[in-house]
Design a protein around this motif. Structure first.
Motif, PDB file in Angstrom:
ATOM      1  N   ASN A 105       8.201  -5.120   2.976  1.00  0.00           N
ATOM      2  CA  ASN A 105       7.292  -4.017   3.307  1.00  0.00           C
ATOM      3  C   ASN A 105       5.842  -4.286   2.918  1.00  0.00           C
ATOM      4  N   VAL A 106       5.654  -4.984   1.806  1.00  0.00           N
ATOM      5  CA  VAL A 106       4.273  -5.254   1.391  1.00  0.00           C
ATOM      6  C   VAL A 106       3.760  -6.570   1.986  1.00  0.00           C
ATOM      7  N   GLY A 107       4.576  -7.184   2.852  1.00  0.00           N
ATOM      8  CA  GLY A 107       4.104  -8.362   3.568  1.00  0.00           C
ATOM      9  C   GLY A 107       4.231  -9.668   2.789  1.00  0.00           C
ATOM     10  N   ILE A 108       5.239  -9.761   1.916  1.00  0.00           N
ATOM     11  CA  ILE A 108       5.486 -11.037   1.227  1.00  0.00           C
ATOM     12  C   ILE A 108       6.639 -11.749   1.932  1.00  0.00           C
ATOM     13  N   ASP A 109       6.352 -12.936   2.404  1.00  0.00           N
ATOM     14  CA  ASP A 109       7.298 -13.740   3.164  1.00  0.00           C
ATOM     15  C   ASP A 109       8.480 -14.183   2.299  1.00  0.00           C
TER      16      ASP A 109
ATOM     17  N   GLU B  19     -10.729  -7.227   3.536  1.00  0.00           N
ATOM     18  CA  GLU B  19      -9.490  -7.243   4.299  1.00  0.00           C
ATOM     19  C   GLU B  19      -8.316  -6.831   3.414  1.00  0.00           C
ATOM     20  N   GLY B  20      -8.313  -7.330   2.184  1.00  0.00           N
ATOM     21  CA  GLY B  20      -7.265  -6.978   1.222  1.00  0.00           C
ATOM     22  C   GLY B  20      -7.271  -5.485   0.931  1.00  0.00           C
ATOM     23  N   GLN B  21      -8.458  -4.912   0.778  1.00  0.00           N
ATOM     24  CA  GLN B  21      -8.566  -3.474   0.505  1.00  0.00           C
ATOM     25  C   GLN B  21      -7.999  -2.664   1.660  1.00  0.00           C
ATOM     26  N   GLU B  22      -8.378  -3.069   2.866  1.00  0.00           N
ATOM     27  CA  GLU B  22      -7.932  -2.356   4.053  1.00  0.00           C
ATOM     28  C   GLU B  22      -6.409  -2.389   4.165  1.00  0.00           C
ATOM     29  N   MET B  23      -5.837  -3.588   3.970  1.00  0.00           N
ATOM     30  CA  MET B  23      -4.386  -3.724   4.105  1.00  0.00           C
ATOM     31  C   MET B  23      -3.661  -2.923   3.036  1.00  0.00           C
ATOM     32  N   MET B  24      -4.206  -2.939   1.825  1.00  0.00           N
ATOM     33  CA  MET B  24      -3.573  -2.236   0.719  1.00  0.00           C
ATOM     34  C   MET B  24      -3.566  -0.726   0.969  1.00  0.00           C
ATOM     35  N   MET B  25      -4.681  -0.188   1.418  1.00  0.00           N
ATOM     36  CA  MET B  25      -4.745   1.256   1.656  1.00  0.00           C
ATOM     37  C   MET B  25      -3.819   1.656   2.802  1.00  0.00           C
ATOM     38  N   LYS B  26      -3.739   0.787   3.798  1.00  0.00           N
ATOM     39  CA  LYS B  26      -2.861   1.076   4.926  1.00  0.00           C
ATOM     40  C   LYS B  26      -1.403   1.092   4.448  1.00  0.00           C
ATOM     41  N   LEU B  27      -1.089   0.148   3.579  1.00  0.00           N
ATOM     42  CA  LEU B  27       0.264   0.079   3.039  1.00  0.00           C
ATOM     43  C   LEU B  27       0.645   1.374   2.325  1.00  0.00           C
TER      44      LEU B  27
ATOM     45  N   HIS C  26      -0.754   4.310   2.667  1.00  0.00           N
ATOM     46  CA  HIS C  26      -0.759   5.432   3.583  1.00  0.00           C
ATOM     47  C   HIS C  26       0.512   5.442   4.429  1.00  0.00           C
ATOM     48  N   ASP C  27       0.945   4.273   4.912  1.00  0.00           N
ATOM     49  CA  ASP C  27       2.184   4.189   5.686  1.00  0.00           C
ATOM     50  C   ASP C  27       3.386   4.609   4.845  1.00  0.00           C
ATOM     51  N   TRP C  28       3.408   4.140   3.603  1.00  0.00           N
ATOM     52  CA  TRP C  28       4.503   4.508   2.698  1.00  0.00           C
ATOM     53  C   TRP C  28       4.609   6.033   2.604  1.00  0.00           C
ATOM     54  N   TYR C  29       3.451   6.659   2.467  1.00  0.00           N
ATOM     55  CA  TYR C  29       3.392   8.116   2.313  1.00  0.00           C
ATOM     56  C   TYR C  29       3.807   8.829   3.600  1.00  0.00           C
ATOM     57  N   GLU C  30       3.339   8.352   4.731  1.00  0.00           N
ATOM     58  CA  GLU C  30       3.610   8.996   6.017  1.00  0.00           C
ATOM     59  C   GLU C  30       5.070   8.852   6.445  1.00  0.00           C
ATOM     60  N   GLU C  31       5.651   7.674   6.126  1.00  0.00           N
ATOM     61  CA  GLU C  31       6.967   7.380   6.675  1.00  0.00           C
ATOM     62  C   GLU C  31       8.103   8.044   5.901  1.00  0.00           C
ATOM     63  N   ARG C  32       7.812   8.604   4.757  1.00  0.00           N
ATOM     64  CA  ARG C  32       8.884   9.177   3.942  1.00  0.00           C
ATOM     65  C   ARG C  32       8.703  10.677   3.783  1.00  0.00           C
ATOM     66  N   GLU C  33       9.832  11.352   3.548  1.00  0.00           N
ATOM     67  CA  GLU C  33       9.780  12.793   3.326  1.00  0.00           C
ATOM     68  C   GLU C  33       9.531  13.078   1.854  1.00  0.00           C
TER      69      GLU C  33
ATOM     70  N   MET D 183     -15.477   6.115  -1.972  1.00  0.00           N
ATOM     71  CA  MET D 183     -15.522   7.450  -1.379  1.00  0.00           C
ATOM     72  C   MET D 183     -14.980   7.426   0.049  1.00  0.00           C
ATOM     73  N   GLU D 184     -15.130   6.278   0.728  1.00  0.00           N
ATOM     74  CA  GLU D 184     -14.625   6.145   2.093  1.00  0.00           C
ATOM     75  C   GLU D 184     -13.097   6.350   2.108  1.00  0.00           C
ATOM     76  N   ASP D 185     -12.410   5.756   1.142  1.00  0.00           N
ATOM     77  CA  ASP D 185     -10.952   5.903   1.087  1.00  0.00           C
ATOM     78  C   ASP D 185     -10.566   7.333   0.730  1.00  0.00           C
ATOM     79  N   ALA D 186     -11.260   7.907  -0.250  1.00  0.00           N
ATOM     80  CA  ALA D 186     -10.966   9.286  -0.635  1.00  0.00           C
ATOM     81  C   ALA D 186     -11.129  10.204   0.574  1.00  0.00           C
ATOM     82  N   ALA D 187     -12.177   9.961   1.360  1.00  0.00           N
ATOM     83  CA  ALA D 187     -12.467  10.829   2.502  1.00  0.00           C
ATOM     84  C   ALA D 187     -11.456  10.640   3.616  1.00  0.00           C
ATOM     85  N   ARG D 188     -11.065   9.404   3.839  1.00  0.00           N
ATOM     86  CA  ARG D 188     -10.262   9.079   5.008  1.00  0.00           C
ATOM     87  C   ARG D 188      -8.796   9.463   4.835  1.00  0.00           C
ATOM     88  N   TYR D 189      -8.273   9.309   3.630  1.00  0.00           N
ATOM     89  CA  TYR D 189      -6.820   9.451   3.474  1.00  0.00           C
ATOM     90  C   TYR D 189      -6.375  10.754   2.833  1.00  0.00           C
ATOM     91  N   SER D 190      -7.257  11.469   2.147  1.00  0.00           N
ATOM     92  CA  SER D 190      -6.771  12.573   1.314  1.00  0.00           C
ATOM     93  C   SER D 190      -6.667  13.889   2.038  1.00  0.00           C
TER      94      SER D 190
END
Ligand SMILES: Nc1ncnc2c1ncn2[C@@H]1O[C@H](COP(=O)(O)OP(=O)(O)O)[C@@H](O)[C@H]1O
Ligand SMILES: Nc1ncnc2c1ncn2[C@@H]1O[C@H](COP(=O)(O)OP(=O)(O)O)[C@@H](O)[C@H]1O
Ligand SMILES: [Mg+2]
Ligand SMILES: [Mg+2]
Lengths: 290, 279
Positions: free
Chosen positions: A131-135, A179-187, A189-196, A207-214
């Motif tokens: 899930n975190v993209g480790i081969d 790129e690492g920051q972007e992938m990490m935040m997406k990870l 966010h997906d974890w949060y969205e995909e689960r109940e 502040m960009e992350d706080a604004a975009r995801y919260s």
């Protein structure tokens, strides 16, 4: 998982000349099942506060309730153990906590510690690593023989392997390249969205992350919560935030500058590139004052 | 103008069998220049920086620092005094119980006489705006203050070059601005050559010149205008263009006739206001 702080106080180095109240008689309720960000300048008490959420710190005074667990200064250590099973915590530079021989063993450690058999634990570990993209080719390597970005993913897989209900992230992307920051935040966010029934509490200087995801942003200063609201509400208060050493997202800075310079009204609460472009296009297409 | 750093066809790997982490690097840094080395995590920035002050010495290729070939072991102390380094983690580079002792630490090692040491320490503390904090415990300072203490320690050595290896990446935005404005001042007022290492494109805007490392090779070299306005090139090497550049490009794609080379908020705001129909 709902969190409720009741007159929560935490004092470092109590009864010494260096005594500081890092958290000062705080009353706070954070609803469950939401993505909450905590912002505040360095030293405002963010890390101290969130370390109460998984029982790493116990209040000096007052109490904190996390889901069904209540923690006070005299709460027995043993009672905090099940709490940590349900609340995962990713620290700043989590890779500093890796210590096993192989990547797989590091991630399987948590589940085994909480009673999984070796086979079960490794199965979970493999899923989380994927899930975190480790081969899978990296599973048998030492966690210290991979890049910094990969080390951090391994550490995060270790936290996710416990399948926490509440995930606490304390500046999880510090030091990563864009790129690492972007992938990490997406990870996350997906974890949060995909689960109940999951919650995230993110401590961040971005502040960009706080604004975009919260769903909600909490503002701390001097060991207390001084404001809270939706990103739209909080990031409309540029002057107030600047007073306590914070900024608004760059998109908001741009739109506010444009608004001031052109003396016309525009929508300044845009937090993505697309929304910012849209706001500017509608500004350009709208006719100015006659 | 003389060159403070000169790197010639440098190759490097950590072990005999390991892959090369630096491939054929050639670069010069002029006296008084501000150079930024930009690159993703693991691109080889820190490894390269350690060649500048002889913490690594080339087996393949050549490095001349402040006119001295770093292969001469008897010059290493001298080179390290002239090329000072400030690192990422403020907590790992503070060694002494008070701010003044910490600033003096490098000088003691360099064998500077007491009187002169005293003068240099207080001058550096003054220059970095740390007056009043001389007897504070460094651990009680903010991140930005700690990095200023590290910079004061570097300045006290009277170096020709200061290398900052991700020195702002653990700081909050206020701390970052605090440190960078001090760096700017040291360059201007003390004529010190500055090399900053970062993956933060906003920080890179302050430089005179940027080189971009990608997987151990030099991918690009140019002015901030040239490098930072090329969104695709940056993306290819795991970086991102500054927000304003991304905005300007997207607006152009939407047929907004913006001029080329818009890099700052002011430029974008002014250009947009010109395009706004008045009536
Ligand atoms: N281990 C510690 N010992 C003593 N004081 C501390 C410790 N950790 C934090 N503090 C102090 O507590 C206050 C809040 O710190 P912290 O919770 O780390 O803030 P933040 O995470 O917002 O930067 C600061 O004044 C800090 O200096
Ligand atoms: N001491 C070391 N031993 C072996 N490999 C190393 C060592 N330090 C760095 N590396 C490797 O060299 C490459 C470049 O690393 P580094 O110079 O630290 O990159 P950056 O500073 O750009 O993040 C990476 O692949 C890293 O894993
Ligand atoms: Mg913190
Ligand atoms: Mg580095």
């Amino acid at each position: 998982m709902q969190i409720k702080a009741n007159h929560l106080t935490y004092t470092y180095m109590k009864n010494t000349p260096f005594e500081t109240n890092a958290i000062d008689k705080l009353d706070l309720m954070i609803p469950g099942e939401q993505f909450t960000s905590i912002i505040g300048h360095t030293g405002s008490g963010k890390s101290t506060l969130v370390q109460h959420f998984n029982g790493l710190l116990k209040p000096t005074d007052g109490s904190i309730k996390i889901g069904e667990w209540t923690v006070k200064s005299d709460t027995k250590q043993k009672l905090l153990y099940p709490l940590r099973r349900h609340v995962g915590m990713v620290f700043q530079f989590p890779e500093h906590q890796l210590f096993h021989e192989t990547i797989l063993a590091d991630v399987a450690y948590g589940p085994m510690n909480f009673g999984f058999s070796k086979e079960e634990a490794e199965k979970v570990a493999k899923e989380c690593l994927a899930n975190v993209g480790i081969d899978d080719q990296l599973f048998d390597r030492s966690p210290f023989d991979v890049s910094g970005g990969q080390m951090r993913r391994v550490a995060i897989a270790g936290v996710l392997a416990l399948d926490p209900e509440l995930l606490i992230l304390d500046e999880p992307t510090a030091g990563l390249d864009p790129e690492g920051q972007e992938m990490m935040m997406k990870l996350f966010h997906d974890w949060y969205e995909e689960r109940e029934e999951r919650s995230i509490i993110l401590v961040t200087h971005q502040m960009e992350d706080a604004a975009r995801y919260s769903d909600e942003v909490i503002v701390m200063d001097g060991g207390n919560v001084i404001d809270r609201g939706t990103p739209r509400q909080i990031f409309a208060k540029k002057a107030e935030l600047e007073k306590i050493g914070l900024t608004v997202p760059e998109s908001v800075q741009l739109l506010e500058a444009l608004q001031a310079h052109s003396e016309s009204e525009l929508n300044t609460s845009a937090f993505t590139l697309e929304d910012t472009v849209e706001s500017i296009l509608s500004f350009l297409h709208k006719k100015g004052r006659d | 103008m003389t060159n403070d750093i000169h790197v010639d066809h440098l190759y490097f790997r950590y072990h005999e069998q390991a892959p090369y982490v630096l491939h054929d690097i050639s670069l010069t840094v002029k006296q008084g220049e501000w150079l930024t080395i930009l690159g993703h995590n693991g691109s080889g920035k820190s490894t390269l920086a350690r060649f500048f002050n002889a913490l690594h010495v080339p087996k393949e290729g050549k490095v001349i620092s402040c006119g001295i070939d770093t292969k001469h072991a008897n010059e290493w102390v001298n080179i390290r005094r002239q090329v000072a380094m400030v690192f990422q983690n403020p907590d790992n580079q503070i060694v002494a119980p008070t701010v003044e002792d910490d600033v003096a630490f490098g000088l003691e090692n360099a064998g500077i006489p007491y009187e002169e040491m005293h003068e240099r320490v207080y001058r550096s503390i003054e220059r970095l705006g740390l007056r009043g904090l001389e007897t504070q415990e460094p651990h009680r300072l903010s991140g930005g203050q700690k990095q200023r203490v590290a910079l004061a320690g570097a300045l006290a050595l009277r170096p020709k070059v200061i290398v900052l290896d991700e020195a702002t990446s653990m700081l909050d935005p206020t701390g970052r601005i605090e440190v960078l404005s001090m760096v700017e001042k040291l360059r201007k007022e003390e004529n010190i050559t500055i090399i900053t290492i970062t993956h933060d494109v906003t920080e890179a805007m302050l430089a005179d010149r940027i080189i971009v490392l990608h997987e151990g090779s030099m991918a690009y070299e140019g002015t901030p205008d040239e490098i930072l306005s090329d969104e695709n090139a940056l993306r290819k090497v795991g970086l991102r263009a500054p927000f304003i550049v991304q905005m300007a490009n997207e607006l152009k794609r939407q047929q907004v006739p913006l001029p080329n080379g818009v890099l700052s908020h002011e430029e974008l705001v002014t250009s947009l206001c010109k395009l706004k129909p008045i009536t």
